[in-house]
Design a protein around this motif. Structure first.
Motif, PDB file in Angstrom:
ATOM      1  N   PHE A   1      62.424  47.789  36.642  1.00 14.21           N
ATOM      2  CA  PHE A   1      63.678  48.438  37.018  1.00 14.21           C
ATOM      3  C   PHE A   1      63.466  49.935  37.270  1.00 14.21           C
ATOM      4  O   PHE A   1      62.685  50.601  36.573  1.00 14.21           O
ATOM      5  N   ILE A   2      64.177  50.429  38.261  1.00 17.09           N
ATOM      6  CA  ILE A   2      64.113  51.842  38.644  1.00 17.09           C
ATOM      7  C   ILE A   2      65.538  52.370  38.622  1.00 17.09           C
ATOM      8  O   ILE A   2      66.381  51.961  39.425  1.00 17.09           O
ATOM      9  N   MET A   3      65.848  53.263  37.705  1.00 19.38           N
ATOM     10  CA  MET A   3      67.207  53.761  37.556  1.00 19.38           C
ATOM     11  C   MET A   3      67.545  54.730  38.700  1.00 19.38           C
ATOM     12  O   MET A   3      66.721  55.550  39.097  1.00 19.38           O
ATOM     13  N   ALA A   4      68.783  54.595  39.202  1.00 15.15           N
ATOM     14  CA  ALA A   4      69.212  55.451  40.312  1.00 15.15           C
ATOM     15  C   ALA A   4      70.663  55.883  40.150  1.00 15.15           C
ATOM     16  O   ALA A   4      71.450  55.829  41.098  1.00 15.15           O
TER      17      ALA A   4
ATOM     18  N   ALA B   1      68.581  47.890  46.439  1.00 16.86           N
ATOM     19  CA  ALA B   1      70.017  47.839  46.123  1.00 16.86           C
ATOM     20  C   ALA B   1      70.799  48.348  47.329  1.00 16.86           C
ATOM     21  O   ALA B   1      70.797  47.712  48.375  1.00 16.86           O
ATOM     22  N   GLU B   2      71.423  49.534  47.201  1.00  9.99           N
ATOM     23  CA  GLU B   2      72.140  50.081  48.352  1.00  9.99           C
ATOM     24  C   GLU B   2      71.663  51.495  48.684  1.00  9.99           C
ATOM     25  O   GLU B   2      72.332  52.230  49.398  1.00  9.99           O
TER      26      GLU B   2
ATOM     27  N   LYS C   1      65.391  62.169  46.147  1.00  5.47           N
ATOM     28  CA  LYS C   1      64.317  62.142  45.151  1.00  5.47           C
ATOM     29  C   LYS C   1      64.059  60.711  44.658  1.00  5.47           C
ATOM     30  O   LYS C   1      62.914  60.346  44.379  1.00  5.47           O
ATOM     31  N   THR C   2      65.108  59.915  44.552  1.00  4.92           N
ATOM     32  CA  THR C   2      64.931  58.511  44.174  1.00  4.92           C
ATOM     33  C   THR C   2      64.113  57.767  45.225  1.00  4.92           C
ATOM     34  O   THR C   2      63.189  57.003  44.901  1.00  4.92           O
ATOM     35  N   LEU C   3      64.435  57.996  46.499  1.00 12.41           N
ATOM     36  CA  LEU C   3      63.686  57.335  47.570  1.00 12.41           C
ATOM     37  C   LEU C   3      62.244  57.845  47.638  1.00 12.41           C
ATOM     38  O   LEU C   3      61.327  57.075  47.941  1.00 12.41           O
TER      39      LEU C   3
ATOM     40  N   GLU D   1      73.621  52.694  39.076  1.00  9.39           N
ATOM     41  CA  GLU D   1      72.883  51.910  40.061  1.00  9.39           C
ATOM     42  C   GLU D   1      71.419  51.801  39.631  1.00  9.39           C
ATOM     43  O   GLU D   1      70.887  52.690  38.977  1.00  9.39           O
ATOM     44  N   MET D   2      70.785  50.695  40.018  1.00 10.21           N
ATOM     45  CA  MET D   2      69.359  50.534  39.743  1.00 10.21           C
ATOM     46  C   MET D   2      68.697  49.748  40.871  1.00 10.21           C
ATOM     47  O   MET D   2      69.315  48.900  41.517  1.00 10.21           O
TER      48      MET D   2
END
Length: 657
Positions: free
Chosen positions: A277-280, A302-303, A328-330, A288-289
């Motif tokens: 899992f990658i928290m977002a 996810a989205e 930064k998440t991407l 969102e994750m």
């Protein structure tokens, strides 16, 4: 009739009335200015690149034969037959060619194979449902918006494969189109017994409940503009919603998660499938994750990475999203998983395959959010205001011909405004804008200064004939708010909005313009006022603190002025007590272990009964008479207190005062 059937009946009635009302709209053809603008789009964008069409139909297995899914009342929950006009290769004059393209891509529907053991239901809802085959059963990721569409998707899988039980559900985030269909794929009894697990990101329940309740009535009404569910389908009407066709009309539910994911790198073995899992949080949703599946070399974004520039601010209304956190998440996804990913899926749109394709795609998705963030703040620091920045920013070279970052849901315009709002708020620091007159009063004076409504309409028609539709819409809005009964002004405003809709690349912009045009011509559809935007599962999912906060939102300060009340609230079934105080037109509360002070009223009521009263299945008087609710103290004061709360109208005016 049980509570869920009651709410569905209400939802169905309101949406059917809306649809029938909208169906009478008589749209006008595209003008020569609109035709030329749309032809220019054909010249500027790379329509010879058809890779997305190949990807969107890759892995197709089956679909339902008539492309219609019925809801529990026999009406259409989902109807793709209405979109058959999109099969035409010729783009109509009344549609932006880029929008026509995404509308065609979103029409691919059915069961698709992504890779071994991984399937998706696409085109049955605004969102996708992902189905993964585990060792003994199925893992469902995001069970769509409505139980009817989710069930139809799972039934289609079972038609083509063995009927394995659902062992787990994963909610990727806290928006309703990613959990609302939960009752279509699992039985709540199986969740409570531990037979089925539901995984969700930290904060999911609070965000899912608060977004759909606190501002739910306003968001629901505004959503009729964003998605255009009541507009007639067709080349002069609704053709898409960016992430999918539109929202389904069906049973929306919510079952509480059993397992909460709280940190990046957390790994679960779910029925033999490893999930990283990658928290977002704070990207596309507050909770969102994302996920990585090592055995499939697959990312589920996810989205956060779909085939569109997404919303940093959604037109239906929601908290502004953080573009910096998003890019930064991407970038983290690209850096840590790019070299070990062979397929990427999302909970909207279609997958991408091939490591290099995926890395390039993620890089462009990352860059568009960083570009919007950085350039908005650069221009703000140079003194430009929100609206000025939105006019100045355009796609940079390298992203201007990239289909996956076109504005099919977000847009450069309203995303730059979102960044400005996040950092600097609504005020542009010009004192003339600090305390402007309200729209109706200001509009009357504007119209007076401009020589009266007849003069304004005459001048506006001249601008309309020159194709200046934005300006016509703006000045006619002033006349409409100054003279709400002036149908000539409404019609001219509608004509301008309609042409803007025909020119829009973003389907949500098109829907906004066309719904506005319809309501100016025909009036606001009347929706029965009974329950509002709340659903039974959303009410049940609220903590009592959230419930009390919502009651504070409903308190009418004018009616409550000068009134005081102290109330002790006891809820035996959940073993909670609250000291409630009404004073200064404010509803205060405090959770207590024991009641320390004697109150004017002590109300003893089970939470389950409170929920039923809130949903309109019963009344407080009935429950008191039956003995289910106990009142000690001043009963008349309690009834007076209950009359201080508003029931929100779901059909408030938007384009008229």
């Amino acid at each position: 009739m049980n509570i869920r059937k009651n709410i569905l009946k209400y939802m169905m009635l309101s949406l059917v009335i809306t649809t029938a009302f909208y169906a009478a709209e008589q749209p006008k053809p595209a003008t020569s200015f609109t035709k030329e603008k749309n032809e220019q789009v054909l010249r500027e964008l790379p329509f010879n690149d058809t890779q997305d069409y190949e990807d969107a139909k890759r892995g197709f297995i089956d679909t339902i034969p008539d492309k219609v899914i019925k809801n529990n009342f026999g009406s259409d929950a989902w109807n793709l037959k209405d979109y058959d006009f999109l099969d035409s290769k010729k783009v109509p004059d009344s549609v932006n060619p880029s929008l026509w393209r995404i509308a065609q891509l979103n029409k691919y529907n059915g069961l698709f194979k992504v890779t071994d053991k991984v399937y998706q239901i696409r085109g049955f809802d605004l969102s996708n449902m992902t189905i993964i085959e585990g060792n003994t059963g199925l893992i469902i990721i995001d069970p769509l918006t409505a139980a009817e569409t989710a069930k139809a998707g799972l039934d289609l899988y079972y038609k083509n494969f063995s009927k394995k039980p659902v062992k787990a559900v994963i909610y990727t985030h806290s928006h309703g189109d990613h959990y609302g269909g939960i009752h279509g794929v699992v039985d709540e009894k199986d969740v409570k017994s531990g037979k089925v697990k539901i995984y969700a990101p930290e904060g999911f329940l609070q965000e899912a409940s608060s977004e759909n309740v606190y501002a739910g009535n306003a968001m629901n009404r505004r959503g009729t503009y964003q998605y255009g569910p009541g507009l007639a389908r067709g080349e002069k009407g609704q053709i898409d919603a960016g992430l999918g066709k539109t929202v389904p009309i069906g049973s929306v539910g919510l079952i509480r998660p059993t397992d909460i994911i709280s940190k990046t790198g957390e790994t679960k073995n779910i029925d033999g499938i490893q999930v990283e899992f990658i928290m977002a949080p704070g990207t596309e949703a507050p909770a969102e994750m994302l996920m990585y599946f090592p055995q499939f070399k697959m990312v589920n974004a996810a989205e956060d990475a779909t085939h569109t520039l997404h919303n940093l601010y959604t037109l239906r209304g929601a908290q502004v999203r953080d573009a910096m956190t998003w890019w930064k998440t991407l970038d983290y996804l690209l850096a840590d998983y790019g070299d070990k990913t062979e397929v990427i899926i999302a909970q909207h749109h279609w997958p991408k395959w091939g490591q290099e394709n995926i890395k390039g795609y993620l890089a462009k998705q990352r860059d568009i959010y960083k570009y919007i963030h950085d350039q908005t703040l650069r221009l703000a620091n140079e003194g430009y205001t929100m609206n000025e920045i939105a006019e100045k920013i355009d796609y940079p070279n390298g992203l201007d011909k990239e289909w996956s970052v076109r504005g099919y849901y977000g847009s450069l315009s309203h995303d730059t405004k979102a960044v400005y709002q996040r950092y600097l708020g609504w005020y542009d620091s010009n004192p003339a804008n600090l305390n402007p007159l309200p729209p109706e009063e200001a509009s009357k004076r504007y119209v007076e200064f401009m020589g009266g409504s007849k003069a304004v309409i005459k001048k506006a028609k001249e601008y309309y004939n020159k194709g200046e539709y934005r300006w016509v819409a703006e000045v006619m809005n002033r006349v409409v708010f100054a003279e709400p009964e002036n149908q000539e002004a409404k019609n001219l405003a509608a004509d301008a909005l309609e042409q803007l809709g025909y020119q829009a690349e973003d389907p949500t912009w098109r829907n906004e313009y066309l719904v506005g045009a319809y309501e100016l011509r025909n009036g606001t559809p009347k929706i029965p006022t009974k329950i509002g935007a709340n659903t039974p599962d959303a009410i049940k999912a609220m903590t009592m603190e959230m419930y009390m906060d919502y009651m504070g939102i409903r308190l009418n300060a004018d009616r409550a002025e000068g009134k005081k009340l102290t109330l002790n609230l006891e809820l035996p079934d959940i073993k909670e007590k609250y000291a409630v105080n009404l004073e200064n037109s404010v509803l205060g509360y405090r959770k207590v272990d024991t009641f320390k002070n004697e109150a004017e009223v002590t109300l003893t009521i089970n939470r389950d009964t409170l929920d039923k009263i809130q949903m309109g299945e019963t009344t407080l008087d009935k429950e008191i008479a039956s003995g289910n609710v106990k009142v000690n103290g001043n009963t008349q004061k309690l009834k007076e207190y209950m009359g201080l709360f508003d029931n929100f109208k779901p059909d408030f005016n938007i384009v008229t005062p």
